[in-house]
Design a protein around this motif. Structure first.
Motif, PDB file in Angstrom:
ATOM      1  N   ASP A  30       0.608  -1.198  -0.136  1.00  0.00           N
ATOM      2  CA  ASP A  30       0.163   0.029   0.053  1.00  0.00           C
ATOM      3  C   ASP A  30       1.143   1.063  -0.061  1.00  0.00           C
ATOM      4  OD1 ASP A  30      -1.496   2.066   0.298  1.00  0.00           O
ATOM      5  OD2 ASP A  30      -2.448   1.601   1.750  1.00  0.00           O
ATOM      6  N   ILE A  31       1.244   1.744  -0.886  1.00  0.00           N
ATOM      7  CA  ILE A  31       2.157   2.930  -1.564  1.00  0.00           C
ATOM      8  C   ILE A  31       1.592   3.968  -0.334  1.00  0.00           C
ATOM      9  CG2 ILE A  31       3.627   4.371  -2.656  1.00  0.00           C
ATOM     10  CD1 ILE A  31       4.321   2.010  -4.447  1.00  0.00           C
ATOM     11  N   ASP A  32       0.469   4.427  -1.500  1.00  0.00           N
ATOM     12  CA  ASP A  32      -0.370   5.496  -0.461  1.00  0.00           C
ATOM     13  C   ASP A  32      -0.137   5.735   1.249  1.00  0.00           C
ATOM     14  OD1 ASP A  32      -0.850   6.259  -3.687  1.00  0.00           O
ATOM     15  OD2 ASP A  32      -2.472   5.102  -3.272  1.00  0.00           O
ATOM     16  N   ASN A  33      -0.479   4.375   1.560  1.00  0.00           N
ATOM     17  CA  ASN A  33      -0.348   4.445   3.216  1.00  0.00           C
ATOM     18  C   ASN A  33       0.988   4.729   3.823  1.00  0.00           C
ATOM     19  OD1 ASN A  33      -2.684   5.589   3.405  1.00  0.00           O
ATOM     20  ND2 ASN A  33      -3.600   3.743   2.660  1.00  0.00           N
ATOM     21  N   LYS A  34       2.290   3.818   2.928  1.00  0.00           N
ATOM     22  CA  LYS A  34       3.195   3.470   3.357  1.00  0.00           C
ATOM     23  C   LYS A  34       3.186   2.325   4.249  1.00  0.00           C
ATOM     24  CE  LYS A  34       5.396   8.525   3.508  1.00  0.00           C
ATOM     25  NZ  LYS A  34       6.072   9.895   4.127  1.00  0.00           N
ATOM     26  N   LYS A  35       2.253   2.063   3.723  1.00  0.00           N
ATOM     27  CA  LYS A  35       2.729   0.045   4.169  1.00  0.00           C
ATOM     28  C   LYS A  35       2.574  -1.212   3.466  1.00  0.00           C
ATOM     29  CE  LYS A  35      -0.541   2.018   7.814  1.00  0.00           C
ATOM     30  NZ  LYS A  35      -1.939   2.182   8.261  1.00  0.00           N
ATOM     31  N   GLN A  56       4.963  -0.206   8.402  1.00  0.00           N
ATOM     32  CA  GLN A  56       5.667   1.081   7.827  1.00  0.00           C
ATOM     33  C   GLN A  56       6.250   1.351   7.455  1.00  0.00           C
ATOM     34  OE1 GLN A  56       3.876   4.265  10.895  1.00  0.00           O
ATOM     35  NE2 GLN A  56       1.656   2.594  10.721  1.00  0.00           N
ATOM     36  N   ALA A  60       8.126   5.783   1.058  1.00  0.00           N
ATOM     37  CA  ALA A  60       6.957   5.163   0.141  1.00  0.00           C
ATOM     38  C   ALA A  60       7.779   4.818  -1.297  1.00  0.00           C
ATOM     39  CB  ALA A  60       5.982   6.184  -0.533  1.00  0.00           C
ATOM     40  N   GLN A  64       8.579   0.602  -3.774  1.00  0.00           N
ATOM     41  CA  GLN A  64       8.523   1.210  -5.628  1.00  0.00           C
ATOM     42  C   GLN A  64       8.776   0.101  -6.586  1.00  0.00           C
ATOM     43  OE1 GLN A  64       8.599   5.142  -6.566  1.00  0.00           O
ATOM     44  NE2 GLN A  64       7.257   5.844  -5.541  1.00  0.00           N
TER      45      GLN A  64
END
Length: 92
Positions: A30-35, A56, A60, A64
């Motif tokens: 979950d890149i948007d939430n850095k998880k 976490q 981010a 990738q």
């Protein structure tokens, strides 16, 4: 006594800075939430048994170049009562 003290001091210094790499497999990113969710082996330094859990990341960009089901090795730490992936690399 001095001859014994220096080797012990060096050994303690080394062990305090050693890094524990843990093997795992990415289950979700979950890149948007850095998880990142990882099914991982035991993490002795965190007294954590083998399990799947969400970690976490502070940046981010660290996530990738990875994908779901990929085998990895990572370094985890606990900071502010949260678990973070500090380093990550691809594994065979």
């Amino acid at each position: 006594m001095k001859k014994l003290f220096l080797p012990i001091l060096l050994l303690l210094s080394f062990s305090a800075h050693s890094v524990e790499w843990t093997k795992g497999e990415i289950r979700r990113i979950d890149i948007d939430n850095k998880k990142i969710t990882i099914r991982h082996q035991e993490i002795k330094s965190l007294d954590m048994p083998e399990m799947s859990m969400v970690f976490q990341v502070e940046n981010a960009a660290l996530l990738q170049s990875y994908s779901v089901n990929e085998r990895i090795e990572f370094v985890a730490e606990m900071k502010d009562k949260k678990y973070f992936v500090k380093e990550i690399r691809k594994s065979n």
